[in-house]
Design an enzyme around this catalytic site. Structure first.
Site, short mmCIF file in Angstrom:
data_model
loop_
_atom_site.label_atom_id
_atom_site.label_comp_id
_atom_site.label_asym_id
_atom_site.label_seq_id
_atom_site.Cartn_x
_atom_site.Cartn_y
_atom_site.Cartn_z
N HIS A 13 41.96 41.42 46.02
CA HIS A 13 40.95 41.57 44.97
C HIS A 13 40.77 43.05 44.65
CE1 HIS A 13 39.26 37.47 44.59
NE2 HIS A 13 39.68 37.33 45.83
N GLU A 69 38.95 44.36 42.45
CA GLU A 69 37.54 44.63 42.14
C GLU A 69 36.69 44.79 43.39
OE1 GLU A 69 37.61 40.16 42.58
OE2 GLU A 69 39.00 41.74 41.93
N CYS A 73 44.26 36.98 42.69
CA CYS A 73 43.97 35.94 43.67
C CYS A 73 44.52 34.60 43.18
CB CYS A 73 42.48 35.90 44.01
SG CYS A 73 42.12 34.97 45.53
#
Length: 206
Positions: A186, A188, A85
């Site tokens: 992202h 995650e 990001c």
């Protein structure tokens, strides 16, 4: 995967989520660190980022020796590097969020506000969207990932654009060269797609 992975803590990333995702992807040693020496000695390095470009760059530069440690580890020692990001955006020359701010300058590009061609398309770009590979790279495959950003990297040379996505126009989703890669999405937060991406990063031998 016994490599020592440094997850850089400069007060601008959702560190716990990224750390948990790395372990879920197979990492055995994740060091959440703001220590430049730990970064230099790491086998792999991740730079997360949440927030405004200038504030993130100022926070990173505010850790004595951290930018120099990243340059030593990534540019000179060629350790595999992943920016996530805003961590990806910091790889660019500069950003135009809340003024003009110098970036790390590792890949040519400028971070600008997303300006959709369709006025019905909202900013920030938030939610699941396609990752469309544009330049072959062992880490990038087609799929859906989770995005959350209002600014995007522009002006990147074609050979360094690894993937795009569409949000009222084409947006760069991943950049990279040599031993470094950046993901605007992202991993995650991207469930199976994100964990597979991180697993490939942990195994990557550029």
């Amino acid at each position: 995967m016994h490599d020592k992975v440094a997850l850089v803590d400069y007060g601008a990333g959702n560190l716990k989520s990224v750390e948990n995702a790395l372990f879920a992807a197979g990492a055995t040693q994740v060091l959440v660190t703001s220590d430049p020496e730990t970064v230099v000695s790491a086998d792999r390095i991740l730079l997360p980022g949440v927030g405004a470009f200038g504030a993130c760059m100022n926070a990173l530069s505010g850790i004595d020796g951290m930018v120099e440690a990243l340059e030593q580890a990534v540019l000179k020692n060629a350790r595999p590097f992943l920016g996530i990001c805003v961590g990806m955006q910091l790889m660019a020359d500069h950003g135009e969020e809340l003024g003009s701010h110098k970036g790390l300058g590792w890949i040519d590009g400028v971070v600008k506000l997303i300006e959709p061609t369709d006025p019905s398309v909202k900013v920030p770009h938030m939610g699941w969207n396609d990752v469309v590979p544009t330049t072959p790279h062992p880490l990038i495959v087609a799929g859906e990932a989770y995005f959350l950003h209002s600014f995007a990297v522009t002006g990147v040379p074609d050979q360094h654009v690894l993937a795009t996505t569409d949000h009222g126009g084409s947006i760069i989703a991943a950049i990279g060269r040599d031993n470094m890669i950046g993901a605007q999405f992202h991993p995650e937060k991207s469930q199976a797609y994100g964990l597979a991406f991180l697993k490939r990063f942990l195994e990557w031998q550029p």
